[in-house]
Design a protein around this motif. Structure first.
Motif, mmCIF file in Angstrom:
data_model
loop_
_atom_site.group_PDB
_atom_site.id
_atom_site.type_symbol
_atom_site.label_atom_id
_atom_site.label_comp_id
_atom_site.label_asym_id
_atom_site.label_seq_id
_atom_site.Cartn_x
_atom_site.Cartn_y
_atom_site.Cartn_z
ATOM 1 N N VAL A 114 5.597 -34.990 -8.775
ATOM 2 C CA VAL A 114 6.251 -35.076 -7.467
ATOM 3 C C VAL A 114 5.861 -33.686 -6.803
ATOM 4 O O VAL A 114 5.629 -33.567 -5.477
ATOM 5 C CB VAL A 114 7.626 -35.481 -7.105
ATOM 6 C CG1 VAL A 114 8.133 -35.201 -5.968
ATOM 7 C CG2 VAL A 114 7.531 -36.805 -7.734
ATOM 8 N N THR A 115 6.126 -32.497 -7.386
ATOM 9 C CA THR A 115 5.989 -31.206 -6.998
ATOM 10 C C THR A 115 4.530 -30.929 -6.727
ATOM 11 O O THR A 115 4.167 -30.259 -5.810
ATOM 12 C CB THR A 115 6.370 -29.994 -7.970
ATOM 13 O OG1 THR A 115 5.862 -30.333 -9.187
ATOM 14 C CG2 THR A 115 8.074 -30.175 -8.000
ATOM 15 N N ALA A 116 3.419 -31.456 -7.455
ATOM 16 C CA ALA A 116 2.032 -31.467 -7.200
ATOM 17 C C ALA A 116 1.824 -31.753 -6.047
ATOM 18 O O ALA A 116 1.100 -31.514 -5.308
ATOM 19 C CB ALA A 116 1.371 -31.807 -8.286
ATOM 20 N N LEU A 117 2.433 -33.190 -5.620
ATOM 21 C CA LEU A 117 2.098 -33.800 -4.332
ATOM 22 C C LEU A 117 2.958 -32.994 -3.421
ATOM 23 O O LEU A 117 2.326 -33.129 -2.269
ATOM 24 C CB LEU A 117 2.404 -35.227 -4.644
ATOM 25 C CG LEU A 117 1.602 -36.128 -5.520
ATOM 26 C CD1 LEU A 117 2.369 -37.424 -5.645
ATOM 27 C CD2 LEU A 117 0.268 -36.162 -4.969
ATOM 28 N N LEU A 118 4.301 -32.649 -3.503
ATOM 29 C CA LEU A 118 4.978 -32.127 -2.175
ATOM 30 C C LEU A 118 5.026 -30.675 -2.185
ATOM 31 O O LEU A 118 5.403 -30.123 -0.999
ATOM 32 C CB LEU A 118 6.197 -32.840 -2.203
ATOM 33 C CG LEU A 118 6.211 -34.368 -2.150
ATOM 34 C CD1 LEU A 118 7.695 -34.713 -2.195
ATOM 35 C CD2 LEU A 118 5.729 -34.986 -0.833
ATOM 36 N N MET A 122 5.265 -28.850 1.505
ATOM 37 C CA MET A 122 6.607 -28.554 1.883
ATOM 38 C C MET A 122 6.625 -26.930 2.038
ATOM 39 O O MET A 122 7.393 -26.227 2.997
ATOM 40 C CB MET A 122 7.639 -28.962 0.993
ATOM 41 C CG MET A 122 7.678 -30.332 0.996
ATOM 42 S SD MET A 122 8.316 -30.961 2.747
ATOM 43 C CE MET A 122 9.766 -30.010 3.105
ATOM 44 N N SER A 123 5.791 -26.148 1.209
ATOM 45 C CA SER A 123 5.700 -24.636 1.156
ATOM 46 C C SER A 123 5.346 -24.193 2.700
ATOM 47 O O SER A 123 5.927 -23.199 3.252
ATOM 48 C CB SER A 123 5.174 -24.174 0.056
ATOM 49 O OG SER A 123 5.652 -24.410 -1.238
#
Length: 188
Positions: A114-118, A122-123
């Protein structure tokens, strides 16, 4: 025993690939430990933030403390914080071990996916938002507030004079008049 060596400065890791039912013991005369039961050393314990069942990332972190101010302390959740069996009801040991491993691995990998995608979008959105708000505050809000304060300096001075000439003496005299009054309660 097979020996694996990662780098020059890393320690040697021994992995027992033999059958656990072998009557042989290691050269030391001690029974070999399997990797999943091995306790981490004190140095490793300080650096591990997840369960020892989860393999730590092979990439070295660029930032040592990613939450230095403890903003996300509420997210420090382990398997025992979510799933707990009372002493009266217990599953098998293997079920508990595999459930723990599955929980930790799925938690870590779902977070990574999920962090790889978002994370990057988002940053970028957060950086854009905070940049716009900072620019708006520095170049619009703060100068307008300063202009209002500079332009209304005479109102502040006038209000200060009016308070000291009219309001303060009136309230002081009212306080002195009422200060001499006394109330006595008596039952009849």
């Amino acid at each position: 025993m097979d020996t694996l060596k990662k780098d020059e400065d890393s320690e040697v890791v021994e992995i027992d690939l033999g059958d656990s039912s072998d009557p042989e013991e290691s050269e030391d005369g001690e029974e070999p430990q399997t990797l999943w039961r091995a306790q981490p050393s004190l140095d490793e314990e300080e650096n591990i933030h997840t369960s020892t069942l989860v393999e730590i990332s092979d990439t070295k972190p660029l930032i040592t403390s990613r939450d230095a101010r403890g903003i996300n302390d509420c997210l420090k959740v382990g398997f025992e914080d979510v799933i707990a069996e009372p002493p009266s009801v217990r599953s098998g040991d293997r079920v508990w071990i595999w459930s723990n491993a599955l929980f930790e691995v799925s938690r870590v990998w779902i977070y990574r996916i999920v962090t790889a995608l978002l994370a990057l979008p988002m940053s970028a959105i957060s950086g854009l938002l905070f940049g716009l708000l900072s620019c708006f505050h520095v170049w619009m809000v703060r100068p307008c507030i300063r202009c209002v304060l500079i332009g209304n300096r005479w109102i502040q001075s006038f209000w200060d004079v009016m308070l000291h000439i009219v309001v303060v003496p009136f309230l002081t005299s009212a306080g002195k008049c009422c200060g001499g009054l006394g109330i006595h309660l008596a039952k009849e």
